[in-house]
Motif scaffolding. Structure first.
Motif, mmCIF file in Angstrom:
data_model
loop_
_atom_site.group_PDB
_atom_site.id
_atom_site.type_symbol
_atom_site.label_atom_id
_atom_site.label_comp_id
_atom_site.label_asym_id
_atom_site.label_seq_id
_atom_site.Cartn_x
_atom_site.Cartn_y
_atom_site.Cartn_z
ATOM 1 N N PRO A 472 26.380 4.369 -7.609
ATOM 2 C CA PRO A 472 26.456 3.332 -8.642
ATOM 3 C C PRO A 472 27.870 3.273 -9.199
ATOM 4 O O PRO A 472 28.604 4.267 -9.171
ATOM 5 C CB PRO A 472 25.454 3.801 -9.697
ATOM 6 N N VAL A 473 28.254 2.111 -9.699
ATOM 7 C CA VAL A 473 29.628 1.882 -10.150
ATOM 8 C C VAL A 473 29.660 1.818 -11.666
ATOM 9 O O VAL A 473 28.826 1.141 -12.287
ATOM 10 C CB VAL A 473 30.186 0.579 -9.556
ATOM 11 N N LEU A 474 30.617 2.508 -12.251
ATOM 12 C CA LEU A 474 30.909 2.365 -13.680
ATOM 13 C C LEU A 474 32.295 1.765 -13.814
ATOM 14 O O LEU A 474 33.289 2.373 -13.400
ATOM 15 C CB LEU A 474 30.865 3.719 -14.398
ATOM 16 N N VAL A 475 32.364 0.561 -14.377
ATOM 17 C CA VAL A 475 33.648 -0.073 -14.640
ATOM 18 C C VAL A 475 34.080 0.342 -16.047
ATOM 19 O O VAL A 475 33.442 -0.036 -17.035
ATOM 20 C CB VAL A 475 33.551 -1.602 -14.526
ATOM 21 N N PHE A 504 28.886 8.720 -10.468
ATOM 22 C CA PHE A 504 29.352 7.334 -10.395
ATOM 23 C C PHE A 504 30.669 7.238 -9.625
ATOM 24 O O PHE A 504 31.456 8.186 -9.595
ATOM 25 C CB PHE A 504 29.584 6.761 -11.796
ATOM 26 N N ALA A 505 30.883 6.076 -9.040
ATOM 27 C CA ALA A 505 32.229 5.697 -8.621
ATOM 28 C C ALA A 505 32.823 4.933 -9.801
ATOM 29 O O ALA A 505 32.325 3.865 -10.169
ATOM 30 C CB ALA A 505 32.185 4.821 -7.384
ATOM 31 N N VAL A 556 25.886 -1.796 -11.077
ATOM 32 C CA VAL A 556 27.194 -1.793 -11.730
ATOM 33 C C VAL A 556 27.009 -1.779 -13.245
ATOM 34 O O VAL A 556 26.372 -2.671 -13.815
ATOM 35 C CB VAL A 556 28.039 -3.014 -11.325
ATOM 36 N N ALA A 557 27.565 -0.768 -13.879
ATOM 37 C CA ALA A 557 27.615 -0.678 -15.343
ATOM 38 C C ALA A 557 29.054 -0.897 -15.789
ATOM 39 O O ALA A 557 29.994 -0.689 -15.017
ATOM 40 C CB ALA A 557 27.120 0.686 -15.816
ATOM 41 N N ILE A 558 29.213 -1.321 -17.034
ATOM 42 C CA ILE A 558 30.549 -1.539 -17.583
ATOM 43 C C ILE A 558 30.570 -1.022 -19.006
ATOM 44 O O ILE A 558 29.586 -1.165 -19.748
ATOM 45 C CB ILE A 558 30.948 -3.034 -17.502
ATOM 46 N N HIS A 580 25.203 -5.023 -14.598
ATOM 47 C CA HIS A 580 23.783 -4.810 -14.845
ATOM 48 C C HIS A 580 23.478 -4.146 -16.181
ATOM 49 O O HIS A 580 22.313 -4.131 -16.601
ATOM 50 C CB HIS A 580 23.187 -4.005 -13.690
ATOM 51 N N CYS A 581 24.467 -3.607 -16.859
ATOM 52 C CA CYS A 581 24.300 -3.090 -18.216
ATOM 53 C C CYS A 581 25.686 -2.856 -18.792
ATOM 54 O O CYS A 581 26.681 -2.806 -18.057
ATOM 55 C CB CYS A 581 23.471 -1.798 -18.256
#
Length: 698
Positions: A472-475, A504-505, A556-558, A580-581
């Protein structure tokens, strides 16, 4: 001990690191602040002797204050504007020769001899704020209760200027918060007069801050100039110590913003003033005898003017140094000019003038790679001379120079924290040790430029990540003017590595609008914040996923704070197909509620451009009912209840709009917290945020 606890106890591994470095004018001494170790948050005053190559403790706050003392309100406000959360000695000032220094501590005023170490407390009329010695070191000025005082050599305390309802000698909110002018008075070179700002906030709107967890305390009224409202009236006056008074004359109605001022032996006072929308400004010289002014240079840009910190100033030959932009003949650069002649090569992106070295200038600048900042020596004696780069290691470097001495502070991806080296006559002669704790890991972000806009970006994987496993990606973003996230400094990636190790990436992107690339890159957001910034974020994320197939764009979270909080909320509201959140920290949700200088610089006046403000408002977006239920992406809102910069009303109104539209969200109110969320609060939130994101993207 896990990262969040260790980061909270060490203030993100900064306790014990040198800061506030000054080189005395003769280059003989280096003055700095540093606490005693990695968990000591009280900074002490130190001096490094260039001749003996030894450092010496000058003032230890633990020995001077036996009890905790509340800071004066003006000192607390100044530290908030400086984003200074350390305790002990917050700041100091020296005389021209670098023989003595003064500093406030708990409202008390101290003077220390830099040669002998003799320390004395000066009696004051009230809690002292921003004390500064005159250039000869004989007198000390300070502000108390909004009035400017001067202490004579015999200890007599004289009121120089003060009146009910206004302040003398302090920077107003806009000057400090948005123009980084943290002071409000400047000594004349002969020490017989002071150029002083008078600030009248009587017409500025009053907002009221109250922490609901303290119902017994009355709200605090603050003068807050929100977009479109009346600013403080700032005037300048030359006050003689014998009672003389001269008003400084410039067209204040046309140029209301005082951005910077200086007064040196090379000439009279120099000012930078700007129009309200900041598309035009003047560099003006002041005749201190009459207060009359003369225009030295004009600054103009159809978007906004961006002065270079450290300018204007007089060069030794009398020319006036001005920072500006070179935007013709194919150039797109931030440069320095001397009386209109180009002084720095156009390949340099000049960030700050950091001092003088042997008659030349020392500047901090970039050269093609925005993740790096280097220190350069710029000859001023003859045109066309080559700039000399003083730093070589890839990283983020700052300089402090005077006489024949330059101190270089460096952060890189190869070592932890700041490293300060002292150079004299071109030779490294010593270091100023850091006593900060070593972080428990060494992040290795992959820095790269993506899309046709060459957006600075980075990807950080968990340690030990095996290629081929989707993550999963954390921006993790900021994305706003004046700040970069993608920099070649290990300290910037420590918290992000903790997130990566949680599975996370982590992706970070500096979109257009952030500094370091070019003026056109920086100013592409004019009047179109949300469209340009969000487009860049989405495009860069997709470009990174093509290069890094382990990024799972279905999860993808931010998360972001302040401007980054606005951007994270904007992302899930406008592009729920991508994000997505969101963790939304202290966001500006309605730009009409944010301050004049910042907001109007980028969006114009609310009355002239209501559609621009509406288009960039989170409140209007949040109030729209989602077309599909799955487009209502969850948000975690966080805000300090006594934030005087981005007031808590922003998040409360966002929450109300989300609730009205049936959008899922949670909120964490931080009692007693300001915009900095200091005291370990930010670190204590990490696990709560992690749990929210895991539940939201699982």
């Amino acid at each position: 001990m896990d990262y969040p606890e260790l980061a909270a106890r060490t203030r993100r591994f900064s306790y014990g690191a040198p800061r506030a470095v000054t080189v005395t004018s003769d280059g003989a001494r280096v003055v700095f602040l540093r606490s005693s170790g990695p968990e000591d948050g009280a900074d002490a005053l130190w001096v490094y002797d260039v001749a003996t190559r030894a450092e010496r403790l000058l003032a230890d706050p633990a020995a001077l204050l036996t009890d905790d003392v509340d800071l004066p309100p003006a000192e607390r406000a100044l530290r908030e504007r400086l984003r200074l959360s350390a305790g002990g000695i917050g700041s100091y000032a020296t005389d021209s020769a670098g023989l003595m220094a003064v500093f406030p501590l708990g409202g008390r005023l101290f003077r220390v001899d830099l040669l002998t170490g003799d320390l004395t407390e000066l009696r004051t009329a009230g809690p002292a704020v921003d004390p500064r010695p005159d250039p000869a070191g004989r007198r000390v000025a300070y502000v108390t209760g909004g009035a400017l005082h001067v202490i004579e050599p015999d200890g007599t305390d004289a009121l120089l200027a003060g009146e009910e309802g206004v302040t003398w000698g302090l920077a107003e909110f806009i000057g400090a918060e948005e123009f980084h002018r943290f002071r409000g008075y400047w000594w004349a070179p002969d020490g017989r007069s002071i150029l002083t700002a008078r600030v009248d906030e009587s017409r500025v709107p009053r907002w009221h801050l109250q922490d609901p967890s303290q119902p017994d305390q009355a709200p605090t009224a603050v003068a807050y100039p929100h977009a479109g409202a009346t600013n403080a009236k700032v005037t300048l006056h030359v006050l003689d110590l014998d009672g003389g008074w001269v008003d400084v004359h410039w067209d204040r109605e046309t140029y209301p913003y005082l951005v910077d001022a200086s007064w040196t032996e090379q000439g009279g006072p120099l000012l930078t003033v700007l129009r309200r929308l900041q598309q035009h400004g003047l560099v003006i010289a002041v005749d201190p005898r009459t207060g009359e002014t003369q225009v030295h240079a004009e600054l103009a840009d159809p978007r906004w003017v961006e002065p270079v910190p450290g300018t204007p100033q007089h060069l030794a030959d009398g020319r006036v140094l001005v920072g500006g932009e070179l935007a013709h003949d194919g150039y797109d650069a931030r440069c320095l000019f001397a009386d209109g002649s180009l002084l720095t090569p156009p390949n340099l992106y000049v960030r700050r003038v950091a001092g003088r070295l042997g008659g030349d200038l020392v500047v901090e600048a970039g050269e093609g790679e925005p993740s790096e900042q280097h220190v350069y020596r710029i000859p001023v004696s003859h045109a066309g001379a080559q700039a000399q780069r003083l730093t070589t290691e890839p990283g983020w470097h700052v300089g402090h120079a005077a006489g024949r001495t330059v101190v270089i502070g460096s952060q890189t991806l190869e070592h932890a924290g700041w490293r300060y080296t002292v150079h004299h006559d071109g030779t490294e002669i010593g270091t100023i040790p850091s006593l900060a704790a070593a972080p428990p890991f060494a992040p290795r972000p992959a820095l790269e430029r993506v899309t046709d806009r060459r957006l600075p970006s980075a990807v950080l994987y968990p340690r030990g990540h095996v290629a081929g496993r989707k993550l999963p990606v954390l921006v993790a973003i900021y994305g706003g003017p004046g700040h970069q996230e993608v920099v070649a400094a290990r300290a910037r990636w420590l918290e992000k590595q903790w997130w990566a190790d949680a599975g996370f990436a982590v992706v970070t992107i500096d979109n257009r609008g952030t500094p370091g690339v070019s003026p056109s890159f920086e100013k592409a957001i004019h009047r179109r914040f949300s469209d340009v910034i969000l487009t860049d974020q989405v495009d860069a994320l997709q470009a990174l996923a093509e290069k890094h197939p382990d990024l799972d764009l279905e999860r993808v979270a931010i998360r972001g704070w302040s401007f980054g909080g606005w951007l994270s909320a904007l992302a899930v509201l406008r592009r729920p197909d991508v994000y997505h959140c969101a963790v939304v920290g202290a966001p500006v949700t309605d730009w009409t509620l944010y301050d004049t200088a910042y907001t109007e610089r980028y969006l114009g006046l609310p009355a002239d451009a209501p559609e621009v403000y509406g288009h960039n408002s989170l409140i209007e977006l949040a109030a729209e009912t989602p077309v599909r239920p799955e487009d209502a992406r969850p948000m975690l809102l966080v805000h300090g209840l006594v934030d005087d910069n981005v007031v808590a009303a922003h998040t409360l109104r966002l929450s109300a709009a989300l609730l009205g539209a049936g959008r899922p969200h949670s909120m964490i109110p931080l009692t007693g917290a300001t915009h900095m969320a200091a005291g370990g609060l930010a670190e204590k939130l990490l696990r709560i945020e992690l749990d929210f994101i895991r539940r939201s993207v699982s």
